[in-house]
Write a protein that holds these residues in place. Structure first.
Motif, PDB file in Angstrom:
ATOM      1  N   LEU A   4       0.822  -1.201   0.000  1.00 43.21           N
ATOM      2  CA  LEU A   4       0.000   0.000   0.000  1.00 43.21           C
ATOM      3  C   LEU A   4       0.859   1.255   0.000  1.00 43.21           C
ATOM      4  CD1 LEU A   4      -3.171   0.686   0.501  1.00 43.21           C
ATOM      5  CD2 LEU A   4      -2.322   1.468   2.700  1.00 43.21           C
ATOM      6  N   ARG A   5       0.531   2.167  -0.905  1.00 43.14           N
ATOM      7  CA  ARG A   5       1.239   3.442  -0.988  1.00 43.14           C
ATOM      8  C   ARG A   5       0.301   4.535  -0.503  1.00 43.14           C
ATOM      9  NH1 ARG A   5       2.668   2.877  -7.232  1.00 43.14           N
ATOM     10  NH2 ARG A   5       0.428   2.458  -7.129  1.00 43.14           N
ATOM     11  N   VAL A   6       0.695   5.191   0.567  1.00 43.62           N
ATOM     12  CA  VAL A   6      -0.160   6.157   1.249  1.00 43.62           C
ATOM     13  C   VAL A   6       0.248   7.576   0.862  1.00 43.62           C
ATOM     14  CG1 VAL A   6      -0.837   7.103   3.496  1.00 43.62           C
ATOM     15  CG2 VAL A   6      -0.573   4.632   3.199  1.00 43.62           C
ATOM     16  N   GLY A   7      -0.738   8.366   0.481  1.00 47.39           N
ATOM     17  CA  GLY A   7      -0.541   9.793   0.296  1.00 47.39           C
ATOM     18  C   GLY A   7      -1.319  10.536   1.365  1.00 47.39           C
ATOM     19  N   VAL A   8      -0.714  11.534   1.982  1.00 44.24           N
ATOM     20  CA  VAL A   8      -1.343  12.280   3.073  1.00 44.24           C
ATOM     21  C   VAL A   8      -1.708  13.673   2.582  1.00 44.24           C
ATOM     22  CG1 VAL A   8      -1.028  13.237   5.386  1.00 44.24           C
ATOM     23  CG2 VAL A   8      -0.096  10.980   4.828  1.00 44.24           C
ATOM     24  N   ALA A   9      -2.928  14.104   2.894  1.00 36.33           N
ATOM     25  CA  ALA A   9      -3.411  15.433   2.522  1.00 36.33           C
ATOM     26  C   ALA A   9      -3.844  16.184   3.775  1.00 36.33           C
ATOM     27  CB  ALA A   9      -4.580  15.325   1.548  1.00 36.33           C
ATOM     28  N   ILE A  10      -3.342  17.402   3.934  1.00 40.18           N
ATOM     29  CA  ILE A  10      -3.653  18.224   5.101  1.00 40.18           C
ATOM     30  C   ILE A  10      -4.012  19.623   4.617  1.00 40.18           C
ATOM     31  CG2 ILE A  10      -2.778  19.196   7.267  1.00 40.18           C
ATOM     32  CD1 ILE A  10      -0.724  16.857   7.274  1.00 40.18           C
ATOM     33  N   LEU A  11      -5.139  20.138   5.086  1.00 43.60           N
ATOM     34  CA  LEU A  11      -5.526  21.525   4.807  1.00 43.60           C
ATOM     35  C   LEU A  11      -5.187  22.391   6.007  1.00 43.60           C
ATOM     36  CD1 LEU A  11      -9.128  21.212   3.275  1.00 43.60           C
ATOM     37  CD2 LEU A  11      -6.922  20.988   2.132  1.00 43.60           C
ATOM     38  N   THR A  12      -4.771  23.617   5.738  1.00 44.82           N
ATOM     39  CA  THR A  12      -4.524  24.546   6.837  1.00 44.82           C
ATOM     40  C   THR A  12      -4.878  25.962   6.408  1.00 44.82           C
ATOM     41  OG1 THR A  12      -2.885  25.305   8.446  1.00 44.82           O
ATOM     42  CG2 THR A  12      -2.102  24.931   6.195  1.00 44.82           C
ATOM     43  N   MET A  13      -5.289  26.750   7.381  1.00 43.47           N
ATOM     44  CA  MET A  13      -5.539  28.175   7.150  1.00 43.47           C
ATOM     45  C   MET A  13      -4.342  29.012   7.585  1.00 43.47           C
ATOM     46  SD  MET A  13      -8.701  28.446   5.941  1.00 43.47           S
ATOM     47  CE  MET A  13      -9.270  30.083   6.376  1.00 43.47           C
ATOM     48  N   GLY A  14      -3.264  28.356   7.962  1.00 38.85           N
ATOM     49  CA  GLY A  14      -2.052  29.050   8.355  1.00 38.85           C
ATOM     50  C   GLY A  14      -2.053  29.577   9.772  1.00 38.85           C
ATOM     51  N   ASN A  15      -3.102  29.269  10.547  1.00 37.26           N
ATOM     52  CA  ASN A  15      -3.228  29.825  11.900  1.00 37.26           C
ATOM     53  C   ASN A  15      -2.900  28.818  13.003  1.00 37.26           C
ATOM     54  OD1 ASN A  15      -5.437  28.255  11.313  1.00 37.26           O
ATOM     55  ND2 ASN A  15      -6.955  29.642  12.211  1.00 37.26           N
ATOM     56  N   ARG A  16      -2.382  27.639  12.625  1.00 35.97           N
ATOM     57  CA  ARG A  16      -2.026  26.627  13.621  1.00 35.97           C
ATOM     58  C   ARG A  16      -0.650  26.041  13.298  1.00 35.97           C
ATOM     59  NH1 ARG A  16      -7.771  23.645  12.623  1.00 35.97           N
ATOM     60  NH2 ARG A  16      -9.098  24.895  13.981  1.00 35.97           N
ATOM     61  N   PRO A  17       0.377  26.850  13.195  1.00 34.85           N
ATOM     62  CA  PRO A  17       1.688  26.319  12.779  1.00 34.85           C
ATOM     63  C   PRO A  17       2.261  25.291  13.746  1.00 34.85           C
ATOM     64  CG  PRO A  17       1.887  28.584  13.563  1.00 34.85           C
ATOM     65  CD  PRO A  17       0.420  28.302  13.440  1.00 34.85           C
ATOM     66  N   ASP A  18       2.068  25.492  15.052  1.00 29.20           N
ATOM     67  CA  ASP A  18       2.615  24.541  16.015  1.00 29.20           C
ATOM     68  C   ASP A  18       1.893  23.198  15.932  1.00 29.20           C
ATOM     69  OD1 ASP A  18       4.357  26.502  16.874  1.00 29.20           O
ATOM     70  OD2 ASP A  18       3.090  27.126  18.554  1.00 29.20           O
ATOM     71  N   GLU A  19       0.564  23.247  15.841  1.00 25.40           N
ATOM     72  CA  GLU A  19      -0.212  22.011  15.738  1.00 25.40           C
ATOM     73  C   GLU A  19       0.099  21.282  14.428  1.00 25.40           C
ATOM     74  OE1 GLU A  19      -1.351  24.965  16.527  1.00 25.40           O
ATOM     75  OE2 GLU A  19      -2.826  24.879  18.168  1.00 25.40           O
ATOM     76  N   LEU A  20       0.246  22.062  13.347  1.00 22.87           N
ATOM     77  CA  LEU A  20       0.569  21.454  12.059  1.00 22.87           C
ATOM     78  C   LEU A  20       1.915  20.740  12.117  1.00 22.87           C
ATOM     79  CD1 LEU A  20       0.108  20.994   9.025  1.00 22.87           C
ATOM     80  CD2 LEU A  20       1.094  23.258   8.617  1.00 22.87           C
ATOM     81  N   ARG A  21       2.896  21.374  12.733  1.00 21.78           N
ATOM     82  CA  ARG A  21       4.213  20.741  12.826  1.00 21.78           C
ATOM     83  C   ARG A  21       4.151  19.461  13.657  1.00 21.78           C
ATOM     84  NH1 ARG A  21       9.522  21.647  10.876  1.00 21.78           N
ATOM     85  NH2 ARG A  21      10.509  19.670  11.456  1.00 21.78           N
ATOM     86  N   ALA A  22       3.397  19.476  14.750  1.00 17.30           N
ATOM     87  CA  ALA A  22       3.255  18.265  15.565  1.00 17.30           C
ATOM     88  C   ALA A  22       2.584  17.151  14.768  1.00 17.30           C
ATOM     89  CB  ALA A  22       2.463  18.581  16.832  1.00 17.30           C
ATOM     90  N   LEU A  23       1.555  17.505  13.980  1.00 15.14           N
ATOM     91  CA  LEU A  23       0.890  16.506  13.150  1.00 15.14           C
ATOM     92  C   LEU A  23       1.860  15.921  12.129  1.00 15.14           C
ATOM     93  CD1 LEU A  23      -1.564  14.988  12.002  1.00 15.14           C
ATOM     94  CD2 LEU A  23      -2.086  17.041  10.661  1.00 15.14           C
ATOM     95  N   LEU A  24       2.629  16.779  11.468  1.00 14.87           N
ATOM     96  CA  LEU A  24       3.584  16.293  10.477  1.00 14.87           C
ATOM     97  C   LEU A  24       4.644  15.398  11.118  1.00 14.87           C
ATOM     98  CD1 LEU A  24       3.969  19.531   8.329  1.00 14.87           C
ATOM     99  CD2 LEU A  24       2.903  17.376   7.614  1.00 14.87           C
ATOM    100  N   ASP A  25       5.037  15.729  12.329  1.00 17.92           N
ATOM    101  CA  ASP A  25       5.988  14.861  13.048  1.00 17.92           C
ATOM    102  C   ASP A  25       5.367  13.487  13.302  1.00 17.92           C
ATOM    103  OD1 ASP A  25       7.897  16.833  13.090  1.00 17.92           O
ATOM    104  OD2 ASP A  25       7.501  17.457  15.158  1.00 17.92           O
TER     105      ASP A  25
END
Length: 291
Positions: A4-25
């Motif tokens: 299985l080859r997984v592609g990840v898609a994440i939407l952001t409004m640019g107002n949660r940079p810390d949370e986004l980085r934690a998710l990407l980690d």
């Protein structure tokens, strides 16, 4: 899909940079690595992204549906993807085996189209609205369902190639139900897999200013697009009654009524009523398409 080859898609409004980085980690920490990770700036600039992550900045906010379609387009361009995992930018994968579990599920069932994760807060609580069943029961009980959760889920790319992507017109609200109904009518299965957890803050849907209008408009559009003609008034009548009983805000009811009227008078894309055998299938799954 043995490999299985997984592609990840994440939407952001640019107002949660810390949370986004934690998710990407947490995505990077999965034992089955994602082939591609795409982050969409939905009408906003993106913060710095980790190496190997593809960022796309849209010039305007296209809503949940439009933003996810933009992510799908980018993943298709990149190639080598069998399953798309959509994640909220303030969510967190707390277990490193989510993607490997997905691989096992899709390998076992070639007709599996959608896998819905369980959404739980930092204390492990799952809100009633985050369990895709009429009778909620134990949120940790999985099984086949008729809709799924937008915050964390997986979509088969072969399924999307057959049924199409997200309904651009919806912008926000009920876009998951629209996609799930099309998937079910095409013969795919929707699985609620609570062992796959997306940790997410405890929130209320009414935090969005357009909530009442969008919910009403898009319910009408769902009925117009997908229900056999005899079920349209039943579905809308049930939801009107439920809304009047549940909603204690006069302003909310006015916004809802305006959205309902908008849904009636405006076009909503192609009408393709589901087959009656799909109605029966949904009924056997515990949620006939009248509620």
């Amino acid at each position: 899909m043995r490999h299985l080859r997984v592609g990840v898609a994440i939407l952001t409004m640019g107002n949660r940079p810390d949370e986004l980085r934690a998710l990407l980690d947490s995505v990077a920490g999965q034992d089955l690595k994602a082939t591609h990770i795409v982050v969409i700036g939905n009408g906003s600039p993106l913060p710095p992204l980790p190496e190997g992550t593809t960022g796309v900045e849209l010039s305007e906010n296209l809503g949940v549906s439009g933003g996810r379609n933009a992510a799908l387009d980018e993943l298709r361009k990149l190639g080598d993807v069998d399953v798309v995992v959509d994640l909220d930018d303030d969510g967190l994968l707390i277990s490193p085996d989510v993607f490997s579990r997905l691989a096992e599920l899709y390998a076992r069932d070639p007709e599996l189209g959608i896998v819905s994760f369980r959404i739980a807060d930092e204390r492990g609580r799952t809100q009633r609205r985050h369990v895709p069943r009429l009778r909620v029961g134990d949120p940790a009980r999985g099984g086949y369902v008729t809709t799924f959760l937008g915050g964390g889920h997986a979509l088969s790319l072969p399924m999307l190639d057959r049924i199409g992507g997200w309904p651009d017109e919806f912008f926000y609200a009920h876009e998951e139900t629209d996609l799930a109904w099309r998937a079910l009518d095409d013969g795919w299965r929707v699985l609620y897999a609570p062992e796959m957890v997306l940790q997410h803050p405890w929130t209320s849907p009414t935090r969005h200013a357009v909530y009442h209008r969008m919910v009403a408009r898009n319910r009408v559009w769902l009925a117009k697009r997908h229900l056999p003609a005899p079920l349209v008034p039943v579905y809308l009548g049930v939801w009107t009654a439920l809304t009047v009983v549940r909603n204690r805000s006069a302003a909310g009811l006015r916004a809802w009524a305006g959205g309902f009227a908008e849904g009636v008078r405006t076009p909503c894309g192609r009408r393709k009523p589901m087959r009656w055998r799909t109605v029966w299938r949904m009924t056997k799954l515990g949620r006939p398409p009248v509620i």
